[in-house]
Write a protein that holds these residues in place. Sequence first.
Motif, mmCIF file in Angstrom:
data_model
loop_
_atom_site.group_PDB
_atom_site.id
_atom_site.type_symbol
_atom_site.label_atom_id
_atom_site.label_comp_id
_atom_site.label_asym_id
_atom_site.label_seq_id
_atom_site.Cartn_x
_atom_site.Cartn_y
_atom_site.Cartn_z
ATOM 1 N N GLU A 170 1.001 -1.071 0.092
ATOM 2 C CA GLU A 170 0.082 -0.049 0.001
ATOM 3 C C GLU A 170 0.824 1.365 0.074
ATOM 4 N N THR A 171 0.598 2.208 -0.597
ATOM 5 C CA THR A 171 1.309 3.610 -0.679
ATOM 6 C C THR A 171 0.508 4.818 -0.425
ATOM 7 N N PHE A 172 0.929 5.938 -0.380
ATOM 8 C CA PHE A 172 0.207 7.270 -0.391
ATOM 9 C C PHE A 172 0.188 7.611 -1.805
ATOM 10 N N SER A 173 -1.119 8.166 -2.031
ATOM 11 C CA SER A 173 -1.262 9.029 -3.339
ATOM 12 C C SER A 173 -0.685 10.322 -3.008
ATOM 13 N N PRO A 174 -0.467 10.988 -4.239
ATOM 14 C CA PRO A 174 0.129 12.440 -4.041
ATOM 15 C C PRO A 174 -0.812 13.140 -2.964
ATOM 16 N N GLU A 175 -2.184 13.142 -3.262
ATOM 17 C CA GLU A 175 -3.084 13.806 -2.537
ATOM 18 C C GLU A 175 -3.115 13.496 -1.107
ATOM 19 N N ALA A 176 -2.980 12.222 -0.818
ATOM 20 C CA ALA A 176 -3.231 11.651 0.753
ATOM 21 C C ALA A 176 -1.882 12.044 1.550
ATOM 22 N N PHE A 177 -0.650 12.032 0.702
ATOM 23 C CA PHE A 177 0.392 12.509 1.294
ATOM 24 C C PHE A 177 0.359 14.092 1.714
ATOM 25 N N LYS A 178 -0.032 14.897 0.751
ATOM 26 C CA LYS A 178 -0.201 16.334 1.124
ATOM 27 C C LYS A 178 -1.191 16.561 2.071
ATOM 28 N N ALA A 179 -2.453 15.519 2.132
ATOM 29 C CA ALA A 179 -3.505 15.801 3.241
ATOM 30 C C ALA A 179 -2.620 15.503 4.643
ATOM 31 N N ALA A 180 -1.629 14.380 4.549
ATOM 32 C CA ALA A 180 -1.086 13.936 5.835
ATOM 33 C C ALA A 180 -0.201 15.192 6.213
ATOM 34 N N ILE A 181 0.598 15.590 5.694
ATOM 35 C CA ILE A 181 1.369 16.850 5.997
ATOM 36 C C ILE A 181 0.553 17.978 6.434
ATOM 37 N N VAL A 206 -9.417 17.200 5.980
ATOM 38 C CA VAL A 206 -8.900 15.991 5.822
ATOM 39 C C VAL A 206 -9.439 14.692 6.400
ATOM 40 N N ALA A 207 -10.196 14.974 7.550
ATOM 41 C CA ALA A 207 -11.037 14.076 8.341
ATOM 42 C C ALA A 207 -12.060 13.568 7.460
ATOM 43 N N ALA A 208 -12.826 14.462 6.624
ATOM 44 C CA ALA A 208 -13.641 14.197 5.767
ATOM 45 C C ALA A 208 -13.511 13.261 4.696
ATOM 46 N N LEU A 209 -12.257 13.148 4.426
ATOM 47 C CA LEU A 209 -11.576 12.522 3.243
ATOM 48 C C LEU A 209 -11.161 10.906 3.956
ATOM 49 N N SER A 210 -11.129 10.951 4.880
ATOM 50 C CA SER A 210 -10.315 9.576 5.881
ATOM 51 C C SER A 210 -11.564 8.828 6.470
ATOM 52 N N PRO A 211 -12.043 7.881 5.775
ATOM 53 C CA PRO A 211 -13.288 7.428 6.260
ATOM 54 C C PRO A 211 -13.126 6.366 7.467
ATOM 55 N N LEU A 212 -13.846 6.218 8.592
ATOM 56 C CA LEU A 212 -13.946 5.594 9.465
ATOM 57 C C LEU A 212 -14.966 4.674 9.907
ATOM 58 N N GLY A 251 -4.734 2.890 1.358
ATOM 59 C CA GLY A 251 -3.622 3.525 1.522
ATOM 60 C C GLY A 251 -3.404 4.560 2.442
ATOM 61 N N GLY A 252 -2.765 5.855 1.986
ATOM 62 C CA GLY A 252 -2.455 6.906 2.897
ATOM 63 C C GLY A 252 -4.007 7.383 3.432
ATOM 64 N N TRP A 253 -5.130 7.050 3.029
ATOM 65 C CA TRP A 253 -6.228 7.673 3.533
ATOM 66 C C TRP A 253 -6.584 6.598 4.774
ATOM 67 N N LYS A 254 -6.213 5.328 4.702
ATOM 68 C CA LYS A 254 -6.389 4.457 5.809
ATOM 69 C C LYS A 254 -5.484 4.914 7.064
ATOM 70 N N VAL A 255 -4.345 5.388 6.605
ATOM 71 C CA VAL A 255 -3.399 5.819 7.725
ATOM 72 C C VAL A 255 -3.994 7.068 8.227
ATOM 73 N N LEU A 256 -4.442 7.905 7.731
ATOM 74 C CA LEU A 256 -5.115 9.163 8.191
ATOM 75 C C LEU A 256 -6.203 8.935 9.070
ATOM 76 N N GLY A 257 -7.082 7.880 8.438
ATOM 77 C CA GLY A 257 -8.417 7.363 9.414
ATOM 78 C C GLY A 257 -7.815 6.618 10.641
#
Length: 184
Positions: A52-63, A92-98, A115-121
């Motif tokens: 699994e990886t971070f998409s560019p969008e998920a990486f930007k959102a994480a930072i 960012v939370a709205a894009l990170s489903p739980l 991917g990265g959205w799972k990490v943010l979730g």
Amino acid sequence: MADAQSPGLPTDVVLLLDFVNTLDVEKLVDAVPTSDALATWSRARGLLSPGETFSPEAFKAAIEAREALRAVLLSHTGEPLPPAELRTLDRVAALSPLTLGFSPDSVRLRPAGTGGWKVLGGLFAAIVSTQQDGHWPRMKVCAAGACQEAFFDTSKNRSGRWCSMAVCGNRTKLQRFRASPSKR
């Protein structure tokens, strides 16, 4: 005060402190300067599966979330919180489903993205967990402007402002003393 490596801290507290501290503000060193580095960091903490990886969008959102979270933890020391930081976390939370996970004796939020959205979730689920456990207000960022290390306030009255009284606290108090017009 306790940092992310202090024994006995709850797992979710350690995870969040560790995440905020991926940027060493004082030395200007980012431990996760790329999406690959953040994916490696996430795998080491069990947040991301191999492959699994971070998409560019998920990486930007994480930072963005990391820095907004830093501002929130700094507000726990009494510093003002810019409303834009809360809007960033909301976005960012709205894009990170739980979703909910059930066990015989508990219910927990768990990430539902990939991917990265799972990490943010997972990070947002950890925030909710620390709030429910009463640890959230004790999670702070050092008020010494040059430091900004995330730490866990172990003081009895929750009044800690610095990651280390011996270093940042003394440095700040000495600077105030030197700037004081009443010094001799």
